[in-house]
Design a protein around this motif. Structure first.
Motif, PDB file in Angstrom:
ATOM      1  N   ASP A 149       0.834  -1.032   0.038  1.00  0.00           N
ATOM      2  CA  ASP A 149       0.068  -0.115  -0.095  1.00  0.00           C
ATOM      3  C   ASP A 149       1.139   1.231   0.070  1.00  0.00           C
ATOM      4  O   ASP A 149       1.390   1.233   1.132  1.00  0.00           O
ATOM      5  N   PRO A 150       0.573   2.158  -1.207  1.00  0.00           N
ATOM      6  CA  PRO A 150       1.638   3.149  -1.141  1.00  0.00           C
ATOM      7  C   PRO A 150       1.558   4.194  -0.018  1.00  0.00           C
ATOM      8  O   PRO A 150       2.447   4.833   0.649  1.00  0.00           O
ATOM      9  N   ASN A 151      -0.034   4.433   0.426  1.00  0.00           N
ATOM     10  CA  ASN A 151      -0.125   5.200   1.663  1.00  0.00           C
ATOM     11  C   ASN A 151       0.696   6.396   1.705  1.00  0.00           C
ATOM     12  O   ASN A 151       1.533   6.774   2.772  1.00  0.00           O
ATOM     13  N   HIS A 152       0.821   7.152   0.609  1.00  0.00           N
ATOM     14  CA  HIS A 152       1.563   8.374   0.348  1.00  0.00           C
ATOM     15  C   HIS A 152       1.640   9.395   1.352  1.00  0.00           C
ATOM     16  O   HIS A 152       0.328   9.871   1.559  1.00  0.00           O
ATOM     17  N   ARG A 175      11.328  11.034  -4.489  1.00  0.00           N
ATOM     18  CA  ARG A 175      11.588  10.085  -3.779  1.00  0.00           C
ATOM     19  C   ARG A 175      10.420   8.888  -3.625  1.00  0.00           C
ATOM     20  O   ARG A 175      10.673   8.024  -3.757  1.00  0.00           O
ATOM     21  N   ALA A 176       9.505   9.553  -3.173  1.00  0.00           N
ATOM     22  CA  ALA A 176       8.090   8.754  -2.949  1.00  0.00           C
ATOM     23  C   ALA A 176       7.857   7.828  -4.306  1.00  0.00           C
ATOM     24  O   ALA A 176       7.837   6.870  -4.402  1.00  0.00           O
ATOM     25  N   GLY A 186      -2.618   7.830  -5.908  1.00  0.00           N
ATOM     26  CA  GLY A 186      -2.279   7.170  -7.063  1.00  0.00           C
ATOM     27  C   GLY A 186      -2.069   8.353  -8.266  1.00  0.00           C
ATOM     28  O   GLY A 186      -1.077   8.170  -9.049  1.00  0.00           O
ATOM     29  N   ARG A 187      -2.793   9.465  -8.397  1.00  0.00           N
ATOM     30  CA  ARG A 187      -2.614  10.379  -9.127  1.00  0.00           C
ATOM     31  C   ARG A 187      -1.224  11.111  -8.919  1.00  0.00           C
ATOM     32  O   ARG A 187      -0.727  11.328 -10.102  1.00  0.00           O
ATOM     33  N   LEU A 188      -1.018  11.446  -7.821  1.00  0.00           N
ATOM     34  CA  LEU A 188       0.157  12.398  -7.554  1.00  0.00           C
ATOM     35  C   LEU A 188       1.491  11.280  -7.748  1.00  0.00           C
ATOM     36  O   LEU A 188       2.411  11.745  -8.264  1.00  0.00           O
ATOM     37  N   LEU A 189       1.241  10.215  -7.511  1.00  0.00           N
ATOM     38  CA  LEU A 189       2.707   9.243  -8.053  1.00  0.00           C
ATOM     39  C   LEU A 189       2.738   8.636  -9.475  1.00  0.00           C
ATOM     40  O   LEU A 189       3.656   8.550  -9.741  1.00  0.00           O
ATOM     41  N   ALA A 218      -8.999   4.792 -14.302  1.00  0.00           N
ATOM     42  CA  ALA A 218      -8.766   3.571 -15.210  1.00  0.00           C
ATOM     43  C   ALA A 218      -6.954   3.748 -15.419  1.00  0.00           C
ATOM     44  O   ALA A 218      -6.430   2.753 -15.555  1.00  0.00           O
ATOM     45  N   ASP A 219      -6.628   4.907 -15.668  1.00  0.00           N
ATOM     46  CA  ASP A 219      -5.435   5.228 -16.349  1.00  0.00           C
ATOM     47  C   ASP A 219      -4.367   5.146 -15.028  1.00  0.00           C
ATOM     48  O   ASP A 219      -3.170   4.589 -15.356  1.00  0.00           O
ATOM     49  N   VAL A 220      -4.729   5.458 -13.671  1.00  0.00           N
ATOM     50  CA  VAL A 220      -3.843   5.549 -12.475  1.00  0.00           C
ATOM     51  C   VAL A 220      -3.791   3.734 -12.361  1.00  0.00           C
ATOM     52  O   VAL A 220      -2.608   3.475 -12.167  1.00  0.00           O
ATOM     53  N   LEU A 221      -4.921   3.341 -12.339  1.00  0.00           N
ATOM     54  CA  LEU A 221      -4.765   1.534 -12.340  1.00  0.00           C
ATOM     55  C   LEU A 221      -3.904   1.131 -13.454  1.00  0.00           C
ATOM     56  O   LEU A 221      -2.996   0.188 -12.800  1.00  0.00           O
ATOM     57  N   ALA A 222      -3.827   1.597 -14.394  1.00  0.00           N
ATOM     58  CA  ALA A 222      -3.116   0.861 -15.669  1.00  0.00           C
ATOM     59  C   ALA A 222      -1.497   1.228 -15.241  1.00  0.00           C
ATOM     60  O   ALA A 222      -0.516   0.587 -15.608  1.00  0.00           O
ATOM     61  N   ALA A 223      -1.391   2.306 -14.795  1.00  0.00           N
ATOM     62  CA  ALA A 223      -0.018   2.864 -14.538  1.00  0.00           C
ATOM     63  C   ALA A 223       0.732   1.789 -13.393  1.00  0.00           C
ATOM     64  O   ALA A 223       2.045   1.499 -13.450  1.00  0.00           O
TER      65      ALA A 223
END
Ligand SMILES: Nc1ncnc2c1ncn2[C@@H]1O[C@H](COP(=O)(O)OP(=O)(O)OP(=O)(O)O)[C@@H](O)[C@H]1O
Ligand SMILES: [Mg+2]
Length: 315
Positions: free
Chosen positions: A168-171, A180-181, A202-205, A212-217
């Motif tokens: 879980d990125p939990n940024h 760095r993140a 997800g958008r930020l990273l 759908a694009d975030v998921l695909a990334a």
């Protein structure tokens, strides 16, 4: 060593939680409810309450907070064999305040905490190899460079022994610079089997906007399962090239702290119990929704019976 090795091992930083009893700023708050937090500890408790045998890997101080957390895990049946107690260490804490617009503010007192001194030597290699699933978060990596090394060592050990890696990125922007993140989270997605970001981080990273694009990334980095958590909009589940929207379970939320962590733990427990990813996601959105109906991170995490009762999941 526990009688049997836990199926789920989670590693990271636990924290004491002080949740303001009334709305307002930290300066004006006079009463706080004590509780427990720390994303990976929340996940371990959620997995345990959903029926998985679970262990936690961390360092705490030999102070009151460290003892309170260790008592919590023991009460919950979370294995503490791999919790190191550091003489003189000061276990971290955080304060939650709520503001009129439904937003939360978090104030941390955790710099120099024992968990920030996790090192690769703290990774219980034999237990990681024996586990079915290892859970790591971006917070585990952000709290200190040696803790980040420990997280990578744990994930690599898991991969070498066919232990699933859940990530879980939990940024948390306050903990590390965005560049760095991004580098560390996206590399971790390559080592993981299951990646569970929320939409904002997800958008930020990833730098893309559409869910759908975030998921695909993330999926493009190779994990078999990506779950994009979208608050009251539920989750997008990506697996085997398919994307499925699982709507949220309807509740009247009062405090969403720890909903994502509960999702992660409930999802892991059900996958290991034989659910398909879609079945596990349907269960986990109910577990996560139920945690938003009470204050604090750990108190309202539901057990399996409560989730099954709230949802139409006959098992
Ligand atoms: N208001 C809500 N109503 C119903 N379900 C919710 C609500 N908020 C969160 N959830 C459930 O919890 C899941 C995780 O919440 P969210 O998307 O906020 O994750 P997160 O940001 O990772 O949480 P965390 O603060 O623990 O890091 C959601 O996908 C959803 O299923
Ligand atoms: Mg989260």
């Amino acid at each position: 060593m526990p009688a049997t090795d836990p199926a789920v091992l989670s590693m990271g930083e636990p924290l004491l939680e002080f949740n303001a009893a009334a709305e307002g700023t930290l300066e004006s708050s006079t009463a706080f409810l004590a509780g427990f937090g720390g994303d990976t500890s929340n996940m371990a408790i959620a997995a345990r309450r959903s029926g998985a045998s679970t262990g936690y890997v961390t360092r705490v101080g030999d102070d009151a907070f460290g003892r309170a957390l260790t008592d919590l895990w023991q009460r919950e049946g979370v294995d503490t064999t791999h919790v190191v107690t550091e003489p003189g260490g000061e276990t971290g804490s955080y304060f939650i305040t709520r503001h009129g617009d439904g937003q939360h503010a978090f104030t941390y007192r955790r710099a120099g905490s024992p968990a920030s001194r996790l090192t690769p030597a703290d990774v219980p290699e034999r237990a990681v190899a024996a586990a079915e699933l290892l859970h790591i978060s971006g917070i585990t990596q952000a709290v200190g460079p040696s803790a980040c090394d420990a997280a990578f060592h744990a994930m690599e050990t898991a991969r070498a022994h066919s232990t699933l890696v859940s990530y879980d990125p939990n940024h948390r922007p306050a903990l590390w610079p965005a560049a760095r993140a991004r580098a560390i989270v996206m590399r971790s997605a390559e080592l993981a089997d299951i990646v569970l970001p929320n939409l904002n981080e997800g958008r930020l990273l990833t730098g893309v906007h559409e869910p759908a694009d975030v998921l695909a990334a993330f999926a493009g980095r190779g994990p078999a399962i990506v779950v994009l958590k979208m608050g009251a909009d539920g989750v997008l589940l990506g697996e085997e090239g398919r994307t499925t929207h699982v709507p949220a379970h309807r509740v009247v939320p009062t405090d969403a702290t720890g909903a994502g962590d509960t999702f992660d733990g409930a999802f892991a427990a059900r996958l290991l119990d034989g659910d398909s990813p879609l079945e596990a996601a349907r269960y986990a959105v109910i577990a996560a929704a139920l945690t938003t109906t009470g204050h604090g991170a750990v108190g309202p995490i539901p057990n399996r019976e409560a989730v099954l009762q709230a949802g139409d999941l006959r098992r």
